[in-house]
Write an enzyme that holds these catalytic residues in place. Structure first.
Site, mmCIF file in Angstrom:
data_model
loop_
_atom_site.group_PDB
_atom_site.id
_atom_site.type_symbol
_atom_site.label_atom_id
_atom_site.label_comp_id
_atom_site.label_asym_id
_atom_site.label_seq_id
_atom_site.Cartn_x
_atom_site.Cartn_y
_atom_site.Cartn_z
ATOM 1 N N CYS A 43 10.191 -39.410 -7.600
ATOM 2 C CA CYS A 43 10.957 -40.265 -8.196
ATOM 3 C C CYS A 43 10.397 -40.900 -9.584
ATOM 4 O O CYS A 43 9.231 -40.553 -9.728
ATOM 5 C CB CYS A 43 11.288 -41.830 -7.527
ATOM 6 N N CYS A 47 12.061 -46.572 -9.503
ATOM 7 C CA CYS A 47 13.565 -46.196 -8.622
ATOM 8 C C CYS A 47 13.673 -47.374 -7.755
ATOM 9 O O CYS A 47 12.984 -48.035 -7.202
ATOM 10 C CB CYS A 47 12.972 -44.868 -7.715
ATOM 11 N N CYS A 74 14.921 -36.993 -7.115
ATOM 12 C CA CYS A 74 15.630 -38.105 -6.379
ATOM 13 C C CYS A 74 17.237 -38.227 -7.136
ATOM 14 O O CYS A 74 17.119 -38.121 -8.295
ATOM 15 C CB CYS A 74 15.138 -39.524 -6.683
ATOM 16 N N CYS A 77 17.773 -42.018 -9.020
ATOM 17 C CA CYS A 77 17.117 -42.547 -10.300
ATOM 18 C C CYS A 77 16.882 -41.578 -11.220
ATOM 19 O O CYS A 77 16.462 -41.886 -12.371
ATOM 20 C CB CYS A 77 15.722 -43.138 -9.773
#
Length: 512
Positions: A43, A47, A74, A77
């Site tokens: 991430c 995030c 991810c 994000c």
């Protein structure tokens, strides 16, 4: 420093990063990435998901390094969409030069061997240094970039998947499918269907003729007005145009790219000031832990639309726009250093996030800096390549150095263009700044002031003080930004009247 001291510093360094993750501080997006062992994803620091436990977190300098360790991006994000690390623009060593060249698409076009040749190192040396510094080699870094380009095309256009695969730089559809599954844990079709709700309408309009819509992300506050003032003041008719009212302008220009030509339109977006980032830790890499009052300043973006004759140029075009608008800069580090100076402090407080614009075409910038606006316009009309399809006032691409060297071989212009054409002078993203500086000053008719402009804008050097400027060492390594503050305060970049693309005559000036 012994091994125990090193381990202590590494732990402390990672603890400051974890604090940035815990506070979801978007100011660190792109400076590092974190991965979670228990979920298998990586991430950006901001995030919004639940903060993982410290013992389950690993940190990486690049998205490619996280992918190489088996982590997926991810979906919440989208860590691949963050601004690039400012370190690669500041650093003049081989790793910084390599990262800039990879961003420009050199590995996709010329392979790792071409990258190494440009850097003057063997492929093994380049691989070893990049892996040691950023955790991934050139192939992995280029692969991560191709995956990001593919995601943009999948989620903003209705182009067929096969066409997107080759436009993003993949050698085969199979390689494309495997990479998308590895990086995003989705098939290309699933990734397209997962686009934000507002995207389908945009995709319906994003045909090749309508161009590719983009959001060019930046870190922290961004003072767009001085940047657009500068671009309006120096616009060369036929190649550039700036239209609209101040604060809501559109900058448009033509681009020469490796596979074809392009036209880009970038919208001015008034920036809101953001809080300052705390001082970095003693290890000198990422920043220290943010305080509660400083957290949560996410930066923003500039809206753009690219029209390309060949979609394989998308990655290169985006990176050149990022350099032109200085979008990968770290305004927190710049403002912290310059804001502590008694002379610059009030200027920084008045204009947080001021940028040092670069250029979309280093060779073009060098020629324009040398000859001035009127002569640049003449060169465009006489030697510039006419666009196959003119777009309002945009009619030409700036002439190549080789064309100018052959057409007008005499004088300072001939010397400059000949050096650019034969490689004696290199201004590409991987050029050695000191070697380029020496080559510039060796050219007949090249004064130090013009060379300083070229070093600042074409080479993207953040630490240039023009001759005659009182720039103390305490402003290092951000003297280019300091000079920008002084000029902005003096009103040098304010447009003198109607600019190119409006009802005015479109006259400009040489690059500042």
């Amino acid at each position: 420093m012994n091994d125990e001291d090193t381990r202590y510093e590494d732990t402390r360094y990672e603890d400051t990063r974890y604090e940035a993750v815990r506070s979801r501080d978007a100011r660190f997006d792109g400076e590092f990435f974190f991965a979670v062992r228990t979920t298998g994803i990586y991430c950006r620091p901001s995030c919004p998901a639940v903060t993982p436990k410290r013992r389950n977190v690993r940190f990486y300098a690049t998205a490619a390094a996280a992918q190489g360790s088996g982590f997926r991006a991810c979906r919440r994000c989208r860590p691949d969409a963050v601004p690039g690390s400012a370190a690669w623009n500041v650093r003049a060593d081989v790793v910084g030069r390599a990262m800039r060249l990879i961003g420009d698409g050199v590995v996709d076009r010329e392979g790792v061997g071409g990258l190494a040749a440009r850097l003057g190192y063997s492929t093994r040396q380049v691989q070893r240094q990049l892996t040691a510094e950023v955790g991934a080699g050139p192939v992995a870094l280029a692969r991560a970039q191709r995956a990001h380009t593919a995601r943009i095309l999948l989620q903003t256009t209705e182009l067929p998947v096969t066409q997107i695969a080759f436009a993003a730089g993949f050698a085969s559809v199979r390689q494309f499918n495997d990479t998308i599954r590895t990086v995003y844990a989705s098939t290309p079709s699933q990734l397209r269907d997962a686009a934000p709700r507002s995207a389908p309408a945009a995709r319906g309009a994003a045909t090749p003729a309508a161009g590719v819509p983009l959001r060019l992300a930046h870190r922290g506050p961004y003072r767009s007005t001085p940047v657009f003032d500068l671009l309006a003041a120096e616009a060369v008719p036929g190649v550039e145009a700036v239209g609209g009212s101040r604060g809501r302008r559109t900058y448009r220009r033509t681009l020469r790219l490796p596979y074809g030509t392009g036209i880009v339109a970038v919208e001015e977006r008034p920036g809101a000031p953001a809080g300052r980032r705390p001082r970095t830790g003693t290890t000198g890499g990422a920043a220290g832990a943010p305080g509660p009052a400083d957290a949560g300043h996410p930066g923003g973006w500039l809206d753009a639309r690219l029209h390309l004759t060949d979609l394989r140029d998308l990655t290169t075009a985006v990176q050149r726009l990022r350099r032109l608008f200085d979008l990968d800069a770290d305004p927190y580090a710049v403002d912290e250093r310059l804001g502590a100076d008694a002379r610059l402090g009030p200027l920084v407080a008045a204009r947080p996030g001021l940028r040092s614009p670069g250029t979309a075409d280093p060779d073009e910038l060098a020629v324009r800096a040398l000859v001035g606006a009127a002569e640049a316009e003449r060169l465009v009309l006489r030697y510039g390549k006419t666009l196959d399809a003119e777009c309002e006032t945009l009619t030409h691409v700036f002439p190549e150095a080789a064309v100018l060297a052959e057409a007008e071989p005499g004088g300072p212009l001939g010397a400059l263009t000949a050096a650019l054409a034969d490689g004696t002078l290199r201004l590409d993203p991987g050029a050695d700044r000191e070697e380029a500086w020496a080559a510039l000053l060796a050219l007949p008719g090249m004064d130090e002031g013009t060379a300083a402009v070229i070093r600042t804008r074409a080479l993207g050097d953040p630490d240039v003080a023009p001759p005659g400027t009182d720039a103390p060492d305490t402003w290092r390594p951000w003297r280019s930004y300091a000079v920008g503050h002084l000029r902005a305060a003096a009103g040098e970049f304010s447009p003198p009247g109607p600019n190119c693309g409006s009802a005015g005559d479109g006259s400009g000036s040489a690059p500042h």
